[in-house]
Scaffold this motif. Sequence first.
Motif, PDB file in Angstrom:
ATOM      1  N   PHE A  35     -40.106-107.088  56.745  1.00 58.01           N
ATOM      2  CA  PHE A  35     -39.428-108.369  56.595  1.00 58.01           C
ATOM      3  C   PHE A  35     -38.052-108.178  55.968  1.00 58.01           C
ATOM      4  CE2 PHE A  35     -43.885-109.933  56.508  1.00 58.01           C
ATOM      5  CZ  PHE A  35     -43.789-110.803  57.576  1.00 58.01           C
ATOM      6  N   VAL A  36     -37.073-108.858  56.536  1.00 54.22           N
ATOM      7  CA  VAL A  36     -35.721-108.858  55.993  1.00 54.22           C
ATOM      8  C   VAL A  36     -35.341-110.312  55.742  1.00 54.22           C
ATOM      9  CG1 VAL A  36     -33.303-108.271  56.404  1.00 54.22           C
ATOM     10  CG2 VAL A  36     -35.119-106.746  57.220  1.00 54.22           C
ATOM     11  N   ARG A  37     -35.001-110.625  54.495  1.00 57.91           N
ATOM     12  CA  ARG A  37     -34.691-112.004  54.109  1.00 57.91           C
ATOM     13  C   ARG A  37     -33.461-112.025  53.217  1.00 57.91           C
ATOM     14  NH1 ARG A  37     -40.749-111.514  53.132  1.00 57.91           N
ATOM     15  NH2 ARG A  37     -40.038-110.340  51.323  1.00 57.91           N
ATOM     16  N   ASN A  38     -32.783-113.142  53.174  1.00 58.91           N
ATOM     17  CA  ASN A  38     -31.738-113.335  52.180  1.00 58.91           C
ATOM     18  C   ASN A  38     -32.413-113.840  50.912  1.00 58.91           C
ATOM     19  OD1 ASN A  38     -29.555-112.523  53.711  1.00 58.91           O
ATOM     20  ND2 ASN A  38     -29.162-114.563  54.538  1.00 58.91           N
ATOM     21  N   GLU A  39     -32.476-112.992  49.899  1.00 59.73           N
ATOM     22  CA  GLU A  39     -33.210-113.314  48.676  1.00 59.73           C
ATOM     23  C   GLU A  39     -32.570-112.620  47.483  1.00 59.73           C
ATOM     24  OE1 GLU A  39     -37.102-111.901  49.706  1.00 59.73           O
ATOM     25  OE2 GLU A  39     -36.462-109.824  49.838  1.00 59.73           O
ATOM     26  N   HIS A  40     -32.905-113.106  46.316  1.00 58.36           N
ATOM     27  CA  HIS A  40     -32.389-112.475  45.095  1.00 58.36           C
ATOM     28  C   HIS A  40     -33.420-112.646  43.978  1.00 58.36           C
ATOM     29  CE1 HIS A  40     -31.054-116.715  44.868  1.00 58.36           C
ATOM     30  NE2 HIS A  40     -31.359-116.596  43.592  1.00 58.36           N
ATOM     31  N   THR A  41     -33.349-111.743  43.009  1.00 62.54           N
ATOM     32  CA  THR A  41     -34.306-111.797  41.899  1.00 62.54           C
ATOM     33  C   THR A  41     -33.983-112.960  40.966  1.00 62.54           C
ATOM     34  OG1 THR A  41     -32.961-110.233  40.637  1.00 62.54           O
ATOM     35  CG2 THR A  41     -34.757-109.321  41.970  1.00 62.54           C
ATOM     36  N   VAL A  42     -35.022-113.436  40.286  1.00 63.08           N
ATOM     37  CA  VAL A  42     -34.902-114.512  39.307  1.00 63.08           C
ATOM     38  C   VAL A  42     -35.287-113.939  37.947  1.00 63.08           C
ATOM     39  CG1 VAL A  42     -35.761-116.777  38.582  1.00 63.08           C
ATOM     40  CG2 VAL A  42     -35.457-116.273  41.021  1.00 63.08           C
ATOM     41  N   THR A  43     -34.475-114.194  36.950  1.00 61.91           N
ATOM     42  CA  THR A  43     -34.726-113.670  35.608  1.00 61.91           C
ATOM     43  C   THR A  43     -35.025-114.811  34.636  1.00 61.91           C
ATOM     44  OG1 THR A  43     -32.369-113.727  35.062  1.00 61.91           O
ATOM     45  CG2 THR A  43     -33.244-111.680  35.991  1.00 61.91           C
ATOM     46  N   GLY A  44     -35.678-114.457  33.543  1.00 57.27           N
ATOM     47  CA  GLY A  44     -35.987-115.442  32.513  1.00 57.27           C
ATOM     48  C   GLY A  44     -36.309-114.759  31.197  1.00 57.27           C
ATOM     49  N   ASN A  45     -36.006-115.413  30.128  1.00 55.87           N
ATOM     50  CA  ASN A  45     -36.292-114.872  28.793  1.00 55.87           C
ATOM     51  C   ASN A  45     -37.725-115.227  28.424  1.00 55.87           C
ATOM     52  OD1 ASN A  45     -36.147-113.806  26.242  1.00 55.87           O
ATOM     53  ND2 ASN A  45     -34.972-115.528  25.381  1.00 55.87           N
ATOM     54  N   VAL A  46     -38.614-114.235  28.547  1.00 50.35           N
ATOM     55  CA  VAL A  46     -40.041-114.469  28.310  1.00 50.35           C
ATOM     56  C   VAL A  46     -40.442-113.865  26.967  1.00 50.35           C
ATOM     57  CG1 VAL A  46     -42.368-114.109  29.159  1.00 50.35           C
ATOM     58  CG2 VAL A  46     -40.488-114.426  30.781  1.00 50.35           C
ATOM     59  N   SER A  47     -40.769-114.723  26.013  1.00 50.19           N
ATOM     60  CA  SER A  47     -41.178-114.250  24.690  1.00 50.19           C
ATOM     61  C   SER A  47     -42.627-114.617  24.389  1.00 50.19           C
ATOM     62  CB  SER A  47     -40.264-114.848  23.617  1.00 50.19           C
ATOM     63  OG  SER A  47     -40.269-116.268  23.692  1.00 50.19           O
ATOM     64  N   GLY A  48     -43.361-115.002  25.419  1.00 50.87           N
ATOM     65  CA  GLY A  48     -44.766-115.365  25.255  1.00 50.87           C
ATOM     66  C   GLY A  48     -45.543-114.971  26.490  1.00 50.87           C
ATOM     67  N   VAL A  49     -46.522-115.803  26.861  1.00 46.01           N
ATOM     68  CA  VAL A  49     -47.347-115.542  28.041  1.00 46.01           C
ATOM     69  C   VAL A  49     -46.884-116.445  29.173  1.00 46.01           C
ATOM     70  CG1 VAL A  49     -49.687-115.421  28.960  1.00 46.01           C
ATOM     71  CG2 VAL A  49     -49.282-114.979  26.534  1.00 46.01           C
ATOM     72  N   LEU A  50     -46.600-115.832  30.337  1.00 47.68           N
ATOM     73  CA  LEU A  50     -46.007-116.558  31.458  1.00 47.68           C
ATOM     74  C   LEU A  50     -47.082-117.163  32.362  1.00 47.68           C
ATOM     75  CD1 LEU A  50     -43.099-117.016  32.636  1.00 47.68           C
ATOM     76  CD2 LEU A  50     -43.586-115.090  34.175  1.00 47.68           C
ATOM     77  N   ARG A  51     -46.877-118.413  32.742  1.00 44.00           N
ATOM     78  CA  ARG A  51     -47.753-119.072  33.720  1.00 44.00           C
ATOM     79  C   ARG A  51     -46.893-119.674  34.821  1.00 44.00           C
ATOM     80  NH1 ARG A  51     -49.648-124.230  35.166  1.00 44.00           N
ATOM     81  NH2 ARG A  51     -51.832-124.246  35.885  1.00 44.00           N
ATOM     82  N   TYR A  52     -47.109-119.188  36.058  1.00 44.85           N
ATOM     83  CA  TYR A  52     -46.354-119.725  37.192  1.00 44.85           C
ATOM     84  C   TYR A  52     -46.909-121.087  37.580  1.00 44.85           C
ATOM     85  CZ  TYR A  52     -44.341-115.072  37.613  1.00 44.85           C
ATOM     86  OH  TYR A  52     -43.681-113.900  37.349  1.00 44.85           O
ATOM     87  N   GLU A  53     -46.019-122.009  37.871  1.00 43.25           N
ATOM     88  CA  GLU A  53     -46.422-123.386  38.152  1.00 43.25           C
ATOM     89  C   GLU A  53     -46.649-123.642  39.636  1.00 43.25           C
ATOM     90  OE1 GLU A  53     -47.197-125.456  35.892  1.00 43.25           O
ATOM     91  OE2 GLU A  53     -46.462-124.343  34.156  1.00 43.25           O
ATOM     92  N   HIS A  54     -46.337-122.672  40.495  1.00 43.00           N
ATOM     93  CA  HIS A  54     -46.486-122.870  41.936  1.00 43.00           C
ATOM     94  C   HIS A  54     -47.022-121.599  42.589  1.00 43.00           C
ATOM     95  CE1 HIS A  54     -44.027-126.541  41.564  1.00 43.00           C
ATOM     96  NE2 HIS A  54     -43.262-125.827  40.756  1.00 43.00           N
ATOM     97  N   ALA A  55     -47.693-121.765  43.726  1.00 40.48           N
ATOM     98  CA  ALA A  55     -48.181-120.615  44.483  1.00 40.48           C
ATOM     99  C   ALA A  55     -47.013-119.898  45.138  1.00 40.48           C
ATOM    100  CB  ALA A  55     -49.168-121.083  45.550  1.00 40.48           C
ATOM    101  N   ASP A  56     -47.174-118.602  45.380  1.00 46.30           N
ATOM    102  CA  ASP A  56     -46.118-117.843  46.053  1.00 46.30           C
ATOM    103  C   ASP A  56     -45.782-118.470  47.400  1.00 46.30           C
ATOM    104  OD1 ASP A  56     -45.918-116.074  44.009  1.00 46.30           O
ATOM    105  OD2 ASP A  56     -46.840-114.379  45.041  1.00 46.30           O
ATOM    106  N   GLY A  57     -44.482-118.552  47.665  1.00 51.27           N
ATOM    107  CA  GLY A  57     -44.030-119.124  48.924  1.00 51.27           C
ATOM    108  C   GLY A  57     -43.790-120.613  48.867  1.00 51.27           C
TER     109      GLY A  57
END
Length: 406
Positions: free
Chosen positions: A54-76
């Motif tokens: 797969f080739v996509r136009n995409e970029h990484t997302v960064t964040g300052n994580v100082s605790g435990v991370l919980r994603y709010e949405h499913a991948d995609g």
Amino acid sequence: MDKSVTTKIIAALLTVFLLVTVISQFAIHSENGITTEVAMRYESQDALVFDGVFVRNEHTVTGNVSGVLRYEHADGSKLGKNSVIASVYNSAGDIQKKNRITALNERIDSLTDAQSLAGTDNSQIEAFNKLITEKHSELVKALYENDYAAARKTKYELLNLQSKRDMAKGKSEDYSAVINTLEQQVSDLELSISSDYESIYSEESGYFVSTADGYEDELSFDTIDALTEQRITEIVNDRTEHKNSGDVIGKMIEDYSWMLAAVIDTNEAIVLEEKTYVTLMAGASTVPIRAYIESMEKNDSGNTVVIFSSDVMTESVTSKRTERFRISLEDYSGIRISASAIHFDEENNMGVYIKTGSQAEFRRIKLVYSGEDFVIAEDTTALIGYLSLYDNIITEGKNLYDGKVL
């Protein structure tokens, strides 16, 4: 004559007679020995199978994580600008409580939806039964494919249908008490979660994926023309378990358009044509993906580099870097026959010999597909003089002819 001599002569004659009998029987057996198979219905799908990148136009997302991370949405998931990507909690316990709240709210929504059927007749029961059966099959399939996100979604859809069916059957008159109990549980859990968690927001809209694999900068629409056969093969064979590093929390796919680079044997790629559309199937998915063949470049290696493009977004497209694809070329159905059973009569009609009682009889066939080891013939059961389902086809036998006694 001496009796002993007479006895020896008789014994010798009997031995010769016995030997001749055995040899003749063996010859007859070799002459008439046959192997058969039953004419059965068969379906086959001719397909081109290959691995793609797969080739996509995409970029990484960064964040300052100082605790435990919980994603709010499913991948995609499609996110708008300033949507909450993830939340940072003080402890894993808080995340478990948050997950429990989400599950309870889904159940509340399901029961509230079912409640709307209160007082209706039972004319919809049969429709609910059918839908429940379909959802159960979807759930089993998702679990088999280890697609737990789809399994979780299907589970609540199944519960919703079961609740509606119970309401239509009159088994439940009111879910209000259950809903109130669940709402109280949600309220208690929310009060027990620390209030000082932080949220990470998206800076733009796009499709979010929680894992970055390191190819985000290398593989894009602008660089796809530089992809070589060797590099595509290397990426396909990369079995590294990619994990986020540093402050990277995932990546954002900028839009729904994507491209696919694949290395396909030139002899197999001959069925493809540049600047045309094809239908792809990704992995075990049955969801068709309409794709356009952008280019085909033959190499001296005997392979062809094929570039596809599409704007059909599926979970595989967003969450994976490589995937196995198949392109269905043609479907065949009919009666499967071993290639060794094919003969031609005096009028050069193609057919087979079948065993009927103790005789061999010729039956014509209408060829649908011819392979190296077998052919598929049309089901000609209703036609006189043609092969029928469940006929006993002779696959091996010497000097066969119509009417030969076996």
